[in-house]
Design a protein around this motif. Structure first.
Motif: not given
Lengths: 249, 250, 254
Positions: A32, A36-37, A40, A43-44, A218
């Motif tokens: 990640s 990151p997917s 992920e 959410t972040y 992220n």
């Protein structure tokens, strides 16, 4: 082509791309910090948004962009006017202006940070610099091209300088000036971001460098996402303004 | 000698809201060598469509088209209403372009181009760019270009439609002269009845959609046609006859 | 020629006035040297720099990034742009995406590229590529879209093959737009390269400025800025010359 059909196709495309993104991160088991997917990331992003810290970064960059653009337009139009009216100023400044216009104005960013510090001022100054040039040049060239017939009419009616400006010069110059504004605005965000990347304590550009240092993709993606939205938003505003102002074209 | 034989040509279109519109239905026409055939008809009927079908710009649904020889089909000339000149090429370069595409640039063909320049009064403008030319000159160039590879058949789709009356008159004269000198077979679409009568040996009148051939009128007027001819009773007769046919349609 | 002489004269005069005003400003307001050094100091630093090999190494490093990245964006931009332009369905789908990429500040992608492609040459190359790629695609779509239906039909009448249509009609029609996009693209390329070098790396004119900035070496910083601007002008001038060579095709932009 119906507008709704285009939106549906677009949504489908975006969903497909996100799905592809997810698939790639899973299939190739990508770490990640590298990519990151989508899950992920979102959410972040929502967490980050909720902490309120993101909001202050967003508002910093927004402030820089909008205030800078506003004053950039003002400066550009005022100077553009005087350059068109004074032969001396024109001959003196035009060569410098044209050199500056084609050069990467961003290069000045480190100097501005040196002079105005790491705070908002340096970025606002940078945006003003970047925005004012295309507008200055557009306006002075447009003003010089105005049909002399209009100005002669104005003379006959004994109009004063302000009246001539608002009733003839401004409307005629509008088209070129608005094109200049569109160009300038697209560069405004880039300038603010670059300024922040080179030295800042807050802002979306600052997030980029911060994220880069900490290998926090992220954070970087959040910033890119928001900057793109901002870019889109400004572009749409310009389109709307253009249509409203140039309804007679 | 029959150059083209069109038998029972039909063509329909699907409009933007899905309707099927029958443009032309069962049109049969034979074109003889050296003819000048004008096609007139109410607007919206398939005049242009017929021309475009012949030049393979459009496909047809049913019927058949027989060309006297294959070469004819691949080497016909076409003049659009818009001169469609390449803006970065001079008059001369535009006229020579088809020869380049067809790999036909030889001393003979280039000499022929010089003749065309003369014929169309373009010699002084050979190096001018399209933006420097008037509408009439642009169309002259377009016509010269369409003849550069010596096609036996020339298709013209309302070529003078966008020009003013005086220019149109001049070009009509020039076209007639050109036709007689070069002995081409010409198919000419127009909405101008007088133009049709002035230029042609035969006039084909199409009906309203679905267009069929309403009538074909042979124009029996002197070979030498001048603009004064248009005031003679014979000419006026033809014009009113044709106008009558068109008025019946609407 | 007369015009050129005039322009050069005025440029020299304005630059001289600029330098004089600069000197006056620091004398009158007694500005500390590290904030704004005098023209003389900067001039000395410039001379100092151009007599050093390392300076040319840095310039060449940046120049090669810009030229190579730009060349790559031309190749891919032209190919992909042409492909999209000739396929209406794909064009319809990609237009919103292309607009989106055009309005988002691509400069923000620099950190990602640094993470993905490292601190060296590769990431800078990619940045330059991305910055100049999209204007080129846009220009082809614009150019192709400007070609009238009748032009294509005329080529069909002449039985021109695909290659002839490309070389005799499509390419000339696109050239003025492509060259305009080069002018925009090359400056974007320089911006991308300099900022990327500022962020990471050990070489290049951007790195030089970053180094100068962190060591509060203002004369060096200003020298770096000046040479970046010079680079921009030279490359822009190069594209303008190219544009002049293809002056004839400008007629397409009606």
């Amino acid at each position: 082509m119906k507008k709704s059909k285009i939106y549906i196709e677009l949504c489908a495309l975006v969903i497909a791309l996100i799905a592809l993104w997810q698939a790639i991160t899973v299939i190739f088991d990508i770490p990640s910090y590298y990519l990151p997917s989508p899950v992920e990331f979102f959410t972040y992003f929502s967490q980050f948004l909720q902490t309120g810290k993101l909001a202050s970064h967003i508002s910093t960059t927004l402030y820089e962009v909008f205030i800078g653009t506003f004053w950039g337009i003002v400066v550009g139009m005022v100077l553009g006017y005087f350059i068109a009216k004074s032969k001396v100023l024109e001959h003196l400044l035009m060569p410098l202006l044209l050199i500056m216009q084609i050069s990467p104005k961003i290069s000045i960013a480190p100097l501005f940070i040196l002079w105005f510090g790491l705070g908002l001022t340096s970025k606002v100054a940078l945006v003003i610099l970047v925005v004012s040039f295309p507008i200055m040049i557009a306006e002075s060239s447009a003003l010089k091209k105005i049909n002399s017939g209009y100005t002669e009419l104005m003379n006959i009616w004994h109009a004063n300088k302000w009246q001539v400006f608002t009733r003839v010069e401004l409307p005629c110059a509008c088209h070129e000036v608005i094109s200049g504004i569109k160009i300038a605005v697209t560069q405004a965000i880039t300038s603010a971001v670059i300024g922040e990347m080179m030295g800042a304590k807050a802002g979306l550009g600052y997030l980029l460098t911060n994220g880069a240092e900490m290998y926090d993709l992220n954070m970087i993606l959040s910033s890119i996402f928001l900057l793109s939205l901002l870019g889109l938003f400004l572009y749409e505003i310009c389109q709307v303004v253009e249509r409203k102002v140039l309804y007679w074209k | 000698m029959t150059m083209i034989e069109m038998k029972n040509i039909s063509k329909s279109f699907t409009s933007t809201n899905g309707e099927r519109i029958q443009a032309i239905k069962d049109v049969s026409l034979s074109v003889e060598k050296d003819e000048f055939i004008s096609i007139i008809g109410p607007s919206g009927c398939g005049k242009s469509t017929l021309l475009r079908i012949l030049s393979e710009l459009q496909e047809y649904d049913s019927g058949e088209i027989l060309f006297h020889d294959e070469n004819l089909k691949d080497n016909l000339g076409f003049v659009f209403q818009d001169s469609v000149l390449l803006p970065w090429k001079s008059v001369y370069e535009n006229i020579v372009m088809p020869l380049k595409i067809k790999h036909m640039e030889t001393p003979e063909t280039l000499a022929h181009v010089e003749e065309l320049l003369d014929l169309m009064n373009l010699k002084e403008f050979r190096n001018s760019l399209p933006k420097e030319l008037s509408g009439g000159m642009k169309q002259r160039t377009s016509i010269a270009r369409s003849l550069s590879y010596n096609p036996k058949l020339l298709l013209m789709d309302e070529p003078f439609g966008a020009l003013d009356a005086m220019t149109r008159d001049h070009l009509n004269l020039e076209l007639r002269r050109l036709w007689k000198q070069t002995k081409k077979t010409i198919l000419f679409v127009t909405h101008d009845i007088e133009e049709a009568v002035f230029l042609s040996t035969r006039v084909v009148v199409l009906s309203n959609r679905p267009s069929t051939i309403h009538d074909i009128v042979t124009i029996d007027l002197p070979e030498e046609r001048t603009l004064e001819l248009r005031d003679t009773p014979d000419f006026i007769n033809y014009v009113s006859r044709l106008r009558g046919m068109l008025n019946e349609q609407s | 020629m007369n015009n050129l002489k005039k322009t050069i004269t005025y440029t020299v005069i304005s630059l001289t006035v600029f330098v004089l005003v600069w000197q006056l400003y620091i004398s009158i307001f007694d500005v500390p040297a590290f904030i704004l050094p005098s023209p003389v100091t900067v001039g000395k630093e410039m001379i100092n720099q151009i007599t050093q090999v390392s300076f040319y190494k840095n310039m060449l490093y940046t120049l090669s990034e810009v030229l190579l990245g730009f060349a790559l964006s031309i190749v891919f931009g032209l190919l992909i742009g042409y492909f999209i332009g000739k396929h209406p369905h794909i064009k319809r789908l990609s237009m919103p995406l292309l607009v989106f990429f055009q309005v988002s500040p691509k400069i923000a992608l620099i950190p990602i590229f640094i993470i993905w492609f490292g601190l060296g040459y590769g990431s800078k190359l990619f940045v330059v590529f991305i910055m100049s790629f999209f204007p080129i695609i846009e220009s082809i779509l614009l150019g192709l879209g400007n070609i009238s239906k009748e032009m294509y039909e005329y080529m069909k009448i002449l039985k021109a093959n695909r290659i002839q249509i490309l070389t005799q009609l499509e390419a000339p029609c696109c050239i003025p737009y492509i060259l305009s996009s080069f002018k925009v693209g090359i400056i974007q390329a320089i911006i991308g390269a300099t900022v990327a070098e500022w962020m990471a790396g050990q070489l290049g004119i951007g790195y030089l400025q970053s180094f100068a900035s962190s060591t509060f070496n203002s004369p060096l910083l200003i020298t770096g800025i000046a040479f970046t601007i010079l680079l921009g002008i030279l490359l822009y001038g190069g594209v303008t010359l190219l544009e002049h060579h293809f002056q004839r095709y400008q007629e397409v932009k009606q």
